[in-house]
Design an enzyme around this catalytic site. Sequence first.
Site, PDB file in Angstrom:
ATOM      1  N   ASP A 161      -9.179  -9.867   8.999  1.00 32.90           N
ATOM      2  CA  ASP A 161      -8.677  -8.525   8.675  1.00 32.90           C
ATOM      3  C   ASP A 161      -9.688  -7.406   8.932  1.00 32.90           C
ATOM      4  O   ASP A 161      -9.291  -6.328   9.342  1.00 32.90           O
ATOM      5  CB  ASP A 161      -8.234  -8.477   7.208  1.00 32.90           C
ATOM      6  N   SER A 185      -1.217  -3.531  10.338  1.00 35.34           N
ATOM      7  CA  SER A 185      -0.863  -4.423   9.239  1.00 35.34           C
ATOM      8  C   SER A 185       0.383  -5.233   9.572  1.00 35.34           C
ATOM      9  O   SER A 185       1.367  -4.693  10.102  1.00 35.34           O
ATOM     10  CB  SER A 185      -0.618  -3.597   7.981  1.00 35.34           C
ATOM     11  N   LYS A 232      -9.553  -2.546   1.686  1.00 35.82           N
ATOM     12  CA  LYS A 232      -9.277  -1.389   2.523  1.00 35.82           C
ATOM     13  C   LYS A 232     -10.057  -0.154   2.060  1.00 35.82           C
ATOM     14  O   LYS A 232     -10.541   0.630   2.877  1.00 35.82           O
ATOM     15  CB  LYS A 232      -7.767  -1.102   2.560  1.00 35.82           C
ATOM     16  N   TYR A 251      -1.259  -3.664  -7.060  1.00 41.35           N
ATOM     17  CA  TYR A 251      -1.009  -4.395  -5.818  1.00 41.35           C
ATOM     18  C   TYR A 251      -2.276  -4.440  -4.959  1.00 41.35           C
ATOM     19  O   TYR A 251      -2.955  -3.419  -4.775  1.00 41.35           O
ATOM     20  CB  TYR A 251       0.144  -3.763  -5.006  1.00 41.35           C
ATOM     21  N   ARG A 257       2.148 -12.143  -0.529  1.00 40.68           N
ATOM     22  CA  ARG A 257       0.847 -12.511   0.047  1.00 40.68           C
ATOM     23  C   ARG A 257       0.239 -13.720  -0.652  1.00 40.68           C
ATOM     24  O   ARG A 257       0.588 -14.045  -1.789  1.00 40.68           O
ATOM     25  CB  ARG A 257      -0.129 -11.335  -0.106  1.00 40.68           C
ATOM     26  N   CYS A 283       0.876  -7.427  11.853  1.00 40.49           N
ATOM     27  CA  CYS A 283       1.155  -7.537  13.291  1.00 40.49           C
ATOM     28  C   CYS A 283       0.402  -8.681  13.953  1.00 40.49           C
ATOM     29  O   CYS A 283       0.249  -8.705  15.182  1.00 40.49           O
ATOM     30  CB  CYS A 283       0.839  -6.223  13.997  1.00 40.49           C
ATOM     31  N   ARG A 298       0.836  -1.192   0.000  1.00 43.33           N
ATOM     32  CA  ARG A 298       0.000   0.000   0.000  1.00 43.33           C
ATOM     33  C   ARG A 298       0.877   1.250   0.000  1.00 43.33           C
ATOM     34  O   ARG A 298       2.003   1.240   0.481  1.00 43.33           O
ATOM     35  CB  ARG A 298      -0.910   0.013   1.245  1.00 43.33           C
ATOM     36  N   HIS A 325     -10.470  -2.494  11.439  1.00 48.77           N
ATOM     37  CA  HIS A 325      -9.368  -3.338  10.961  1.00 48.77           C
ATOM     38  C   HIS A 325      -9.140  -4.450  11.985  1.00 48.77           C
ATOM     39  O   HIS A 325      -8.153  -4.435  12.718  1.00 48.77           O
ATOM     40  CB  HIS A 325      -8.121  -2.458  10.799  1.00 48.77           C
TER      41      HIS A 325
HETATM   42  P1  GTP Z   1      -2.362  -7.648   7.506  1.00 51.74           P
HETATM   43  O1  GTP Z   1      -2.872  -8.720   6.606  1.00 51.74           O
HETATM   44  O2  GTP Z   1      -1.252  -6.846   6.889  1.00 51.74           O
HETATM   45  O3  GTP Z   1      -3.432  -6.737   8.053  1.00 51.74           O
HETATM   46  O4  GTP Z   1      -1.601  -8.335   8.729  1.00 51.74           O
HETATM   47  P2  GTP Z   1      -1.971  -9.310   9.936  1.00 51.74           P
HETATM   48  O5  GTP Z   1      -2.246  -8.483  11.144  1.00 51.74           O
HETATM   49  O6  GTP Z   1      -2.998 -10.310   9.545  1.00 51.74           O
HETATM   50  O7  GTP Z   1      -0.573 -10.004  10.206  1.00 51.74           O
HETATM   51  P3  GTP Z   1      -0.124 -11.536  10.200  1.00 51.74           P
HETATM   52  O8  GTP Z   1      -0.947 -12.393  11.114  1.00 51.74           O
HETATM   53  O9  GTP Z   1      -0.029 -11.981   8.800  1.00 51.74           O
HETATM   54  O10 GTP Z   1       1.338 -11.442  10.850  1.00 51.74           O
HETATM   55  C1  GTP Z   1       2.401 -10.891  10.203  1.00 51.74           C
HETATM   56  C2  GTP Z   1       3.706 -11.116  10.882  1.00 51.74           C
HETATM   57  O11 GTP Z   1       3.622 -11.134  12.298  1.00 51.74           O
HETATM   58  C3  GTP Z   1       4.348 -12.434  10.476  1.00 51.74           C
HETATM   59  O12 GTP Z   1       5.694 -12.193  10.201  1.00 51.74           O
HETATM   60  C4  GTP Z   1       4.189 -13.293  11.696  1.00 51.74           C
HETATM   61  O13 GTP Z   1       5.165 -14.267  11.759  1.00 51.74           O
HETATM   62  C5  GTP Z   1       4.266 -12.277  12.837  1.00 51.74           C
HETATM   63  N1  GTP Z   1       3.531 -12.740  14.034  1.00 51.74           N
HETATM   64  C6  GTP Z   1       2.208 -13.037  14.108  1.00 51.74           C
HETATM   65  N2  GTP Z   1       1.862 -13.440  15.354  1.00 51.74           N
HETATM   66  C7  GTP Z   1       2.997 -13.391  16.095  1.00 51.74           C
HETATM   67  C8  GTP Z   1       3.300 -13.675  17.477  1.00 51.74           C
HETATM   68  O14 GTP Z   1       2.439 -14.056  18.267  1.00 51.74           O
HETATM   69  N3  GTP Z   1       4.586 -13.487  17.867  1.00 51.74           N
HETATM   70  C9  GTP Z   1       5.559 -13.053  17.023  1.00 51.74           C
HETATM   71  N4  GTP Z   1       6.777 -12.895  17.489  1.00 51.74           N
HETATM   72  N5  GTP Z   1       5.319 -12.779  15.712  1.00 51.74           N
HETATM   73  C10 GTP Z   1       4.053 -12.938  15.257  1.00 51.74           C
HETATM   74  C1  SPV Z   2      -2.852  -4.550   5.280  1.00 55.34           C
HETATM   75  O1  SPV Z   2      -1.890  -3.929   4.796  1.00 55.34           O
HETATM   76  O2  SPV Z   2      -3.347  -4.256   6.395  1.00 55.34           O
HETATM   77  C2  SPV Z   2      -3.435  -5.694   4.551  1.00 55.34           C
HETATM   78  C3  SPV Z   2      -2.984  -5.942   3.194  1.00 55.34           C
HETATM   79  O3  SPV Z   2      -4.297  -6.376   5.080  1.00 55.34           O
HETATM   80  S1  SPV Z   2      -3.659  -4.827   2.037  1.00 55.34           S
HETATM   81  O4  SPV Z   2      -4.822  -5.462   1.434  1.00 55.34           O
HETATM   82  O5  SPV Z   2      -2.637  -4.587   1.052  1.00 55.34           O
HETATM   83  O6  SPV Z   2      -4.065  -3.619   2.690  1.00 55.34           O
HETATM   84 MN    MN Z   3      -4.924  -5.526   7.054  1.00 60.42          MN
END
Ligand code: GTP
Ligand code: SPV
Ligand code: MN
Length: 587
Positions: free
Chosen positions: A277, A248, A206, A197, A371, A250, A69, A226
């Site tokens: 999400d 994002s 989003k 993207y 992704r 996290c 983004r 979110h």
């Molecule tokens: P978006 O799709 O961007 O909104 O992100 P999301 O919040 O769904 O993030 P996602 O669950 O894909 O996590 C992204 C990153 O965080 C990855 O690199 C994971 O390995 C890391 N991660 C997730 N949960 C944990 C945790 O409990 N501990 C640690 N250390 N890392 C974590």
């Molecule tokens: C984020 O960035 O929080 C996502 C991926 O979930 S995107 O659809 O690119 O915003």
């Molecule tokens: Mn997101």
Amino acid sequence: MTKNKSVLNWVKEMEQLTTPDSIVWIDGSKEQLDQLRGQAVASGELIKLNEEKLPGCYLHRTKVNDVARVEDRTFICSTVPENAGPTNNWKAPAEAYKMLYDIARGSYKGRTMYVISYSMGPIGSPLAQIGVEVTDSIYVVLNMAIMTRVSSKVFDVLGDSDYWVRGLHCSCDIDAEKRYICHFPEDNTIISVNSAYGGNVLLGKKCFALRIASYLGQKDEWMAEHMLILGVEKPNGEIKYVTAAFPSACGKTNLAMLIPPEGYRKNGYKVWCVGDDIAWMRKGADGRLYAINPENGFFGVAPGTNAKSNPNALASTQKNTIFTNVVQNLDDNTVWWEGLNKTPPANAIDWKGNPWDGTASTEKGAHPNSRFTAPAQNCPCISPEFDSTTGVPISAIIFGGRRAQTTPLVYQSRDWNNGVFVGSIMASETTAAATGAVGVVRRDPMAMLPFCGYHMGDYFAHWIKMGEILGDKAPKIFNVNWFRLDDEGNFLWPGFGDNFRVLEWIIDRCEGTADAVETPIGFVPKADDINIDGLDIDFETLKSILTVDNAQWVKESEGIEEFYKKFGDRLPAELKSQLEGLESRLG
Ligand code: GTP
Ligand code: SPV
Ligand code: MN
């Protein structure tokens, strides 16, 4: 496909603007999508992966300049500039339309215009909303067909109403200098040019489900957030639902599909995923807050996803999935990314399309924001309530972010308004999900900083109002931090499936069965009340990540005060007094 005048007129207008060679209305049928997949493979836009190992799966590579983004090129185009607020970029609507139409004009020449009608949320649900996106990208069509409910039935629900969200996407030349993601909340319109993207072009996600929907929700007493949605099933079969807002990349996808540690599984605990999400929430007939996931698939971060960290996400990607910017393993035509396993393929192509040898190369093979786009129904723990038109009742709302220090593993807010304060002061290290520096701590209220479609001060006020509407049936509000580091930069908390141990405390607190210690920031568990059976963490470490350090929080409150100044007189008085309360408790 439809007789709806407002749709036909707008599509005609977009056709005259972009001048495509032909128009295809997407009905979501398998035959039509198969034909488009074939076409995309023939043109090289998609690469067909190993049909035996990854049936129905494809790989796509974006341009190197188009991988995340672009917050600095994202605009809220409200008539009055103040209504976009201090945290959004703003452009005057007339000026923005002119600029965007100049870019879009004639840009479909020699190409096909695809018209995608889709529902965000189960078709016909009172919580769902309808959108129409026109695009010149088959990749967008195929992703939208996974991420949303694409169907001609959407028009049956719409009837002759003109209440639907217009989305124009033009790939143009993917020129980063002319890339704009613009939102016109007052017109229910989104225009995205010069990107291909995900978050910039899958306009249901989003752009609609957060930026436009947050604006709609403020006017009509609902919330677009979110947030993931999950259900915790207890041994007695009862299921408690929670939502969680993390910025994002996290941890939302990871928490949403969590598998509880073995001891809990044996006792009959289970987690059901409703969404990973986005959550749309509204007061239900019984006065509680109900949530639906407006999406129909997962656009998840690939790196770090593996059989240990998130087996359910990995399983979700084993069929009918589109991978974007990951490594292609040429030996068996499958995919790979950093953190999938310890054996990178030696004969491969990296996300940029160059030959790549994982055993020799020091460059990453997959982009950090690579992704997968996977159908929700692939997820082994998808909730039986996934298609519920009324949604699920929410017991707790959890905020969280990446903080190496300061924020404890978990704490509970004192009450709803204090919880709104806790959400408003969220801070987190930036990630690769957006272009720009990674690892910089910034304020990201409710994980909505890049996604709130109006003035964030008014957004805080809307949260406070929702608390008044829900009264004593409002969910309890918590904050978590899985990312505390030791002096060597190692994570102090194991995270992933073991986060269930924290979820347990949260649910027990909602039910009034767990103890807590009062601190200036809220209620923290007694270390004894977090179950660490079978965990490789010592009691002292657990205690250290549950400690609230006054000196650090005094510094934090200074940062909050500074941040709050941005909102001027649109910062709700309730939050100002919450900050004063924190400062006085800190002494
Ligand atoms: P978006 O799709 O961007 O909104 O992100 P999301 O919040 O769904 O993030 P996602 O669950 O894909 O996590 C992204 C990153 O965080 C990855 O690199 C994971 O390995 C890391 N991660 C997730 N949960 C944990 C945790 O409990 N501990 C640690 N250390 N890392 C974590
Ligand atoms: C984020 O960035 O929080 C996502 C991926 O979930 S995107 O659809 O690119 O915003
Ligand atoms: Mn997101």
